[in-house]
Design an enzyme around this catalytic site. Structure first.
Site, mmCIF file in Angstrom:
data_model
loop_
_atom_site.group_PDB
_atom_site.id
_atom_site.type_symbol
_atom_site.label_atom_id
_atom_site.label_comp_id
_atom_site.label_asym_id
_atom_site.label_seq_id
_atom_site.Cartn_x
_atom_site.Cartn_y
_atom_site.Cartn_z
ATOM 1 N N GLY A 98 20.518 21.024 14.356
ATOM 2 C CA GLY A 98 21.597 22.006 14.225
ATOM 3 C C GLY A 98 22.340 22.017 12.901
ATOM 4 O O GLY A 98 22.925 23.024 12.531
ATOM 5 N N ASP A 145 26.542 19.441 12.956
ATOM 6 C CA ASP A 145 27.096 20.782 13.128
ATOM 7 C C ASP A 145 28.282 20.777 14.075
ATOM 8 O O ASP A 145 29.265 21.477 13.852
ATOM 9 C CB ASP A 145 26.018 21.767 13.618
ATOM 10 C CG ASP A 145 25.278 21.283 14.854
ATOM 11 O OD1 ASP A 145 25.431 20.108 15.237
ATOM 12 O OD2 ASP A 145 24.530 22.082 15.448
ATOM 13 N N ASP A 199 30.984 17.477 20.222
ATOM 14 C CA ASP A 199 31.291 18.029 21.548
ATOM 15 C C ASP A 199 31.644 16.867 22.485
ATOM 16 O O ASP A 199 32.808 16.468 22.563
ATOM 17 C CB ASP A 199 30.082 18.857 22.020
ATOM 18 C CG ASP A 199 30.387 19.728 23.228
ATOM 19 O OD1 ASP A 199 31.237 19.342 24.031
ATOM 20 O OD2 ASP A 199 29.759 20.796 23.385
ATOM 21 N N LYS A 259 35.023 20.501 19.144
ATOM 22 C CA LYS A 259 35.570 21.199 20.309
ATOM 23 C C LYS A 259 36.890 20.559 20.729
ATOM 24 O O LYS A 259 37.044 19.339 20.682
ATOM 25 C CB LYS A 259 34.579 21.141 21.471
ATOM 26 C CG LYS A 259 33.457 22.136 21.291
ATOM 27 C CD LYS A 259 32.758 22.471 22.577
ATOM 28 C CE LYS A 259 31.561 23.341 22.270
ATOM 29 N NZ LYS A 259 30.639 23.466 23.401
ATOM 30 N N PHE A 311 30.757 27.135 24.785
ATOM 31 C CA PHE A 311 29.433 26.963 24.193
ATOM 32 C C PHE A 311 29.241 28.018 23.099
ATOM 33 O O PHE A 311 29.439 29.209 23.339
ATOM 34 C CB PHE A 311 28.340 27.086 25.257
ATOM 35 C CG PHE A 311 27.037 26.521 24.792
ATOM 36 C CD1 PHE A 311 26.812 25.149 24.812
ATOM 37 C CD2 PHE A 311 26.051 27.353 24.294
ATOM 38 C CE1 PHE A 311 25.615 24.615 24.349
ATOM 39 C CE2 PHE A 311 24.850 26.822 23.834
ATOM 40 C CZ PHE A 311 24.633 25.459 23.866
ATOM 41 N N VAL A 312 28.872 27.546 21.903
ATOM 42 C CA VAL A 312 28.737 28.458 20.759
ATOM 43 C C VAL A 312 27.332 28.369 20.161
ATOM 44 O O VAL A 312 26.647 27.348 20.317
ATOM 45 C CB VAL A 312 29.780 28.142 19.657
ATOM 46 C CG1 VAL A 312 31.180 28.456 20.129
ATOM 47 C CG2 VAL A 312 29.684 26.678 19.202
ATOM 48 N N ASP A 324 22.138 26.307 18.462
ATOM 49 C CA ASP A 324 21.197 27.041 19.321
ATOM 50 C C ASP A 324 21.590 27.048 20.787
ATOM 51 O O ASP A 324 22.385 26.231 21.247
ATOM 52 C CB ASP A 324 19.817 26.378 19.239
ATOM 53 C CG ASP A 324 19.774 25.073 20.045
ATOM 54 O OD1 ASP A 324 20.603 24.185 19.771
ATOM 55 O OD2 ASP A 324 18.959 24.969 20.980
ATOM 56 N N ARG A 366 19.761 30.329 16.160
ATOM 57 C CA ARG A 366 20.185 29.506 15.017
ATOM 58 C C ARG A 366 20.374 30.359 13.764
ATOM 59 O O ARG A 366 21.125 29.997 12.861
ATOM 60 C CB ARG A 366 19.150 28.412 14.730
ATOM 61 C CG ARG A 366 19.005 27.359 15.823
ATOM 62 C CD ARG A 366 18.215 26.176 15.298
ATOM 63 N NE ARG A 366 17.678 25.321 16.346
ATOM 64 C CZ ARG A 366 18.302 24.276 16.879
ATOM 65 N NH1 ARG A 366 19.506 23.963 16.487
ATOM 66 N NH2 ARG A 366 17.724 23.544 17.810
HETATM 67 O O1 LIG Z 1 28.820 15.684 20.748
HETATM 68 P P1 LIG Z 1 27.589 15.901 21.536
HETATM 69 O O2 LIG Z 1 27.879 16.276 22.968
HETATM 70 O O3 LIG Z 1 26.618 14.762 21.454
HETATM 71 O O4 LIG Z 1 26.878 17.218 20.960
HETATM 72 C C1 LIG Z 1 26.612 17.418 19.612
HETATM 73 C C2 LIG Z 1 25.142 17.475 19.301
HETATM 74 O O5 LIG Z 1 24.471 18.370 20.188
HETATM 75 C C3 LIG Z 1 23.628 19.244 19.443
HETATM 76 O O6 LIG Z 1 22.368 18.680 19.254
HETATM 77 P P2 LIG Z 1 21.120 18.970 20.226
HETATM 78 O O7 LIG Z 1 20.856 17.810 21.107
HETATM 79 O O8 LIG Z 1 21.297 20.304 20.890
HETATM 80 O O9 LIG Z 1 19.932 19.040 19.196
HETATM 81 P P3 LIG Z 1 19.644 20.156 18.102
HETATM 82 O O10 LIG Z 1 20.608 19.915 16.985
HETATM 83 O O11 LIG Z 1 18.248 19.873 17.736
HETATM 84 O O12 LIG Z 1 19.827 21.516 18.736
HETATM 85 C C4 LIG Z 1 24.351 19.378 18.132
HETATM 86 O O13 LIG Z 1 23.476 19.794 17.102
HETATM 87 C C5 LIG Z 1 24.933 18.002 17.898
HETATM 88 O O14 LIG Z 1 24.041 17.171 17.198
HETATM 89 O O1 HPA Z 2 28.508 24.507 21.923
HETATM 90 C C1 HPA Z 2 27.386 24.102 21.545
HETATM 91 N N1 HPA Z 2 26.435 24.960 21.101
HETATM 92 C C2 HPA Z 2 25.218 24.572 20.677
HETATM 93 N N2 HPA Z 2 24.838 23.308 20.672
HETATM 94 C C3 HPA Z 2 25.726 22.391 21.103
HETATM 95 N N3 HPA Z 2 25.588 21.060 21.207
HETATM 96 C C4 HPA Z 2 26.730 20.588 21.683
HETATM 97 N N4 HPA Z 2 27.608 21.586 21.912
HETATM 98 C C5 HPA Z 2 26.998 22.732 21.548
#
Ligand SMILES: O=P(O)(O)OC[C@H]1O[C@H](OP(=O)(O)OP(=O)(O)O)[C@H](O)[C@@H]1O
Ligand code: HPA
Length: 191
Positions: free
Chosen positions: A52, A111, A114, A142, A163-164, A170, A176
């Protein structure tokens, strides 16, 4: 794709402006650290968390004027259509970190903050490699308790607990490429 958008939370101009500001802040702090220790030339090691953060890091790094290296790290916690964390784990085959980070000033970049599980796991993984310093930076945080209690050095935007997608983020690996940070219509996420 456009028709799936509920509303724009942060548009592309606001993102660009804030990324510039944040880069200036980071550059100033790193420069101060290098001045304090004249033996160390100003250099930073970026560690972006895949996937992300790719768009954020591409913009941020072009605003950072110092010498730098970049080492990717892959952590997954929201597989497929998940909108809540399934627990963060390092994807070993996609993570390309040096065994030791001794002597390096590391900037970890993600990115979104959360639940905080990804940032905590990434921070610990990097600390275990003994960097000279470690700073953490996220585009979005968040406004939920877990996130607000997770230590982080730089935050571009605090956002509501929704959720964004867009600007690298994504849902089910789609959206994305949207240039703005947006929310999706309920029927898209719940379909
Ligand atoms: O604070 P958290 O609850 O851990 O969430 C944050 C993480 O979640 C998403 O990754 P994801 O697992 O969706 O992988 P991606 O970046 O490959 O989409 C995002 O890119 C962060 O790295
Ligand atoms: O709000 C969200 N959007 C996309 N990816 C994420 N991963 C953690 N939170 C988010």
């Amino acid at each position: 794709m456009e028709r799936d958008i509920d509303r724009v939370l942060i548009d592309r101009n606001a993102i660009a402006q804030r990324v510039n500001e944040l880069a200036a802040e980071i550059a100033d702090e790193l420069a101060a650290e290098a001045d304090a220790d004249a033996a160390t030339p100003l250099e930073v090691t970026l560690v972006p968390i895949l996937t992300g953060s790719f768009m954020f890091v591409a913009d941020l790094m072009r605003c950072l004027p110092m010498r730098m290296q970049i080492h990717m790290m892959s952590i997954t916690s929201y597989p497929g259509r998940s909108t809540a964390s399934r627990g963060a784990s390092v994807v070993a085959g996609l993570t390309r970190l040096p065994e030791s980070l001794a002597g390096l000033h590391v900037l970890l970049i993600d990115d979104i903050l959360d639940s905080g599980q990804t940032l905590q796991l990434a921070t610990q993984t990097l600390r275990d490699r003994n960097p000279a310093s470690l700073r953490t930076c996220v585009l979005l945080r968040k406004q939920r308790e877990d996130a607000m209690h997770t230590p982080v050095d730089y935050v571009a935007f605090d956002i509501p607990d929704e959720f964004v997608v867009g600007y690298g983020l994504d849902f089910d690996d789609y959206y994305r490429n949207l240039p703005d940070i947006v929310t999706l219509k309920r029927e898209v996420v719940e379909a």
